[in-house]
Design a protein around this motif. Structure first.
Motif, PDB file in Angstrom:
ATOM      1  N   TYR A   1       0.842  -1.194   0.000  1.00  0.00           N
ATOM      2  CA  TYR A   1       0.000   0.000   0.000  1.00  0.00           C
ATOM      3  C   TYR A   1       0.882   1.251   0.000  1.00  0.00           C
ATOM      4  O   TYR A   1       0.654   2.213   0.748  1.00  0.00           O
TER       5      TYR A   1
ATOM      6  N   MET B   1      -2.129 -13.907  -4.176  1.00  0.00           N
ATOM      7  CA  MET B   1      -3.591 -13.904  -4.288  1.00  0.00           C
ATOM      8  C   MET B   1      -4.085 -13.692  -5.721  1.00  0.00           C
ATOM      9  O   MET B   1      -5.265 -13.842  -5.993  1.00  0.00           O
TER      10      MET B   1
ATOM     11  N   SER C   1      -9.659  -6.266   6.247  1.00  0.00           N
ATOM     12  CA  SER C   1      -9.686  -5.434   7.462  1.00  0.00           C
ATOM     13  C   SER C   1     -11.119  -5.151   7.920  1.00  0.00           C
ATOM     14  O   SER C   1     -11.461  -5.365   9.090  1.00  0.00           O
TER      15      SER C   1
ATOM     16  N   ILE D   1      -5.294  -8.907   6.506  1.00  0.00           N
ATOM     17  CA  ILE D   1      -5.393  -7.499   6.905  1.00  0.00           C
ATOM     18  C   ILE D   1      -4.472  -6.630   6.057  1.00  0.00           C
ATOM     19  O   ILE D   1      -3.253  -6.786   6.083  1.00  0.00           O
ATOM     20  N   GLY D   2      -5.082  -5.697   5.332  1.00  0.00           N
ATOM     21  CA  GLY D   2      -4.302  -4.739   4.565  1.00  0.00           C
ATOM     22  C   GLY D   2      -4.333  -3.384   5.239  1.00  0.00           C
ATOM     23  O   GLY D   2      -3.590  -3.101   6.194  1.00  0.00           O
TER      24      GLY D   2
HETATM   25  C1  LIG Z   1      -6.442  -6.305  -0.763  1.00  0.00           C
HETATM   26  C2  LIG Z   1      -7.051  -7.549  -0.273  1.00  0.00           C
HETATM   27  C3  LIG Z   1      -7.276  -7.758   1.094  1.00  0.00           C
HETATM   28  C4  LIG Z   1      -7.015  -6.702   2.149  1.00  0.00           C
HETATM   29  O1  LIG Z   1      -8.010  -5.723   2.129  1.00  0.00           O
HETATM   30  P1  LIG Z   1      -8.011  -4.510   3.197  1.00  0.00           P
HETATM   31  O2  LIG Z   1      -9.324  -3.875   3.011  1.00  0.00           O
HETATM   32  O3  LIG Z   1      -6.901  -3.619   2.808  1.00  0.00           O
HETATM   33  O4  LIG Z   1      -7.804  -5.116   4.536  1.00  0.00           O
HETATM   34  C5  LIG Z   1      -7.782  -8.985   1.479  1.00  0.00           C
HETATM   35  N1  LIG Z   1      -8.046  -9.949   0.567  1.00  0.00           N
HETATM   36  C6  LIG Z   1      -7.839  -9.779  -0.750  1.00  0.00           C
HETATM   37  C7  LIG Z   1      -8.161 -10.878  -1.686  1.00  0.00           C
HETATM   38  C8  LIG Z   1      -7.348  -8.585  -1.216  1.00  0.00           C
HETATM   39  O5  LIG Z   1      -7.151  -8.404  -2.526  1.00  0.00           O
END
Ligand SMILES: *Cc1c(COP(=O)(O)O)cnc(C)c1O
Length: 385
Positions: free
Chosen positions: A40, A83, A207, A223-224
């Motif tokens: 990020y 992912m 998140s 968690i991002g």
């Molecule tokens: C980006 C992403 C997340 C994290 O999302 P946040 O809203 O930043 O916590 C989780 N799972 C996948 C598949 C994603 O692409």
């Protein structure tokens, strides 16, 4: 060489965020730190060791490029999961390095099986289910073939996880859709178990879901945004603050990133003059201006022309005129002491003032996610404590 602008990453804020989030998700849930989009914008190679110091040993990236960046700095035992899409030619690297990855279609799975057989390796896969996001994932009618391939190749395929992604858990307006997704996920999970598929990890939560929907945490969360110190949305922030039962409701997430530069010059301009290119800004008084060697090339949005602010000597200085490719101009008439070499804060704190990523994104109608992840890779990232 000294850079014209740099990003600072606060180890302390990250530790606070991760502790807070771990306390919410509980001890038996694996915390996966999502570091796609160059963590990020924080920088994968700088961020991974910091997160490891906070006890994180599982990261999720989008592609092989990001996985290789994480591998170049990670500790021996740290896990990385991809992912997004993996090209066939990169599968040998992925398998040889025991990197786990999402699989969301049968063709890819067939390809994984043959490469794993060839290399005499085991592939650690996370089966991604289509539950209603309508982006990627196995449709229910593909599941019998999926199970058949997995069961036939148990020497080469380990199902490490069963997962799906939710369609906007940060907004209550998606509540019905999210619930339907979780229902489908649970149904498929039970069906899979009956077919003898027993993944180690069950995960659907980002998140916002981890914060808002306790049942979505299962035994793994991805968690991002929250670990970097940002709420996924205003709603999640309000929800969490209201459910805080302590007398003093505290914001437990601290943005760990600051973006700084330096005043490159100051000068005085008479009333009635135009500043910079064109006629976007005209002085109405004797004006002291300060130039800052940052522009849209460095990721400072051109749409902040005549709108944005920076901090110099603890005070807000408005940007006047257009943001240029490599330079912008600020009005420092109200801060007469400003001189060349003064620190400039583009994002972050200085004295008692703060320019937050969210104030930016509100002005620009952007989400934090976009603003952060677009911070250019070439800006150096330094760790502060
Ligand atoms: C980006 C992403 C997340 C994290 O999302 P946040 O809203 O930043 O916590 C989780 N799972 C996948 C598949 C994603 O692409």
């Amino acid at each position: 060489m000294r850079y014209n602008s740099y990003i600072e990453l606060s180890q302390k804020s990250l530790a606070k965020n991760i502790n807070y989030l771990k306390q919410i998700i509980g001890p038996n849930v694996t915390f996966v730190s999502v570091i796609k989009g160059n963590a990020y914008g924080h920088g994968i190679t700088e961020f991974v060791p910091l997160a490891e110091k906070c006890g994180i040993d599982f990261f999720a990236v989008f592609d092989v490029f990001e996985a290789q960046q994480a591998y170049s700095v990670k500790r021996e035992g740290t896990h990385v999961m991809i992912m997004g899409m993996i090209h066939g030619e990169d599968l040998p690297w992925v398998l040889s390095n025991n990197c786990s990855f999402f699989v969301s279609d049968l063709n890819t799975l067939q390809n994984v099986v043959s490469i794993a057989q060839e290399l005499k390796k085991r592939a650690f896969i996370h089966i991604e289910l289509e539950t209603g996001l309508h982006r990627t994932g196995f449709e229910e009618d593909e599941l019998p073939s999926l199970v058949e391939i997995i069961n036939r190749n148990s020497d080469n395929i380990s199902v490490e996880g069963l997962c799906t992604h939710l369609a906007g858990a940060e907004s209550i307006s998606n509540y019905v859709r999210i619930h339907s997704q979780m229902g489908i996920y649970e149904r498929v999970k039970e069906w899979m178990k009956k077919q003898g598929i027993l993944p180690t990890y069950f995960h659907v939560a980002c998140s916002a879901a981890a914060l808002m929907y306790p049942e979505s945490r299962m035994n793994m969360v991805r968690i991002g945004i929250a670990q970097y110190g940002y709420w996924p949305s205003k709603e999640t922030k309000i929800h969490k603050l209201l459910s805080d039962t302590s007398q003093y409701k505290r914001n437990h997430l601290h943005s760990m990133l600051a973006w700084k530069s330096t005043v490159s010059g100051v000068k005085y301009v008479s009333p009635g003059e135009f500043i910079g290119y064109g006629n976007m800004f005209q002085t109405t008084k004797q004006t002291k201006i300060a130039t800052i060697p940052v522009g849209y090339y460095h990721g400072y949005r051109r749409s902040l022309s005549n709108v944005g602010h920076v901090l110099i000597r603890g005070k807000k200085a408005p940007i006047i005129g257009l943001v240029n490719m490599s330079i912008m101009i600020t009005d420092v008439t109200a801060i007469p002491e400003v001189t060349r070499g003064d620190e400039v804060v583009l994002i972050g704190k200085q004295g008692t003032q703060k320019i937050s990523v969210s104030s930016f994104s509100e002005q620009l109608n952007l989400v934090n996610y976009e603003l952060l992840s677009r911070l250019p890779m070439q800006i150096p990232r330094y760790v502060t404590h």
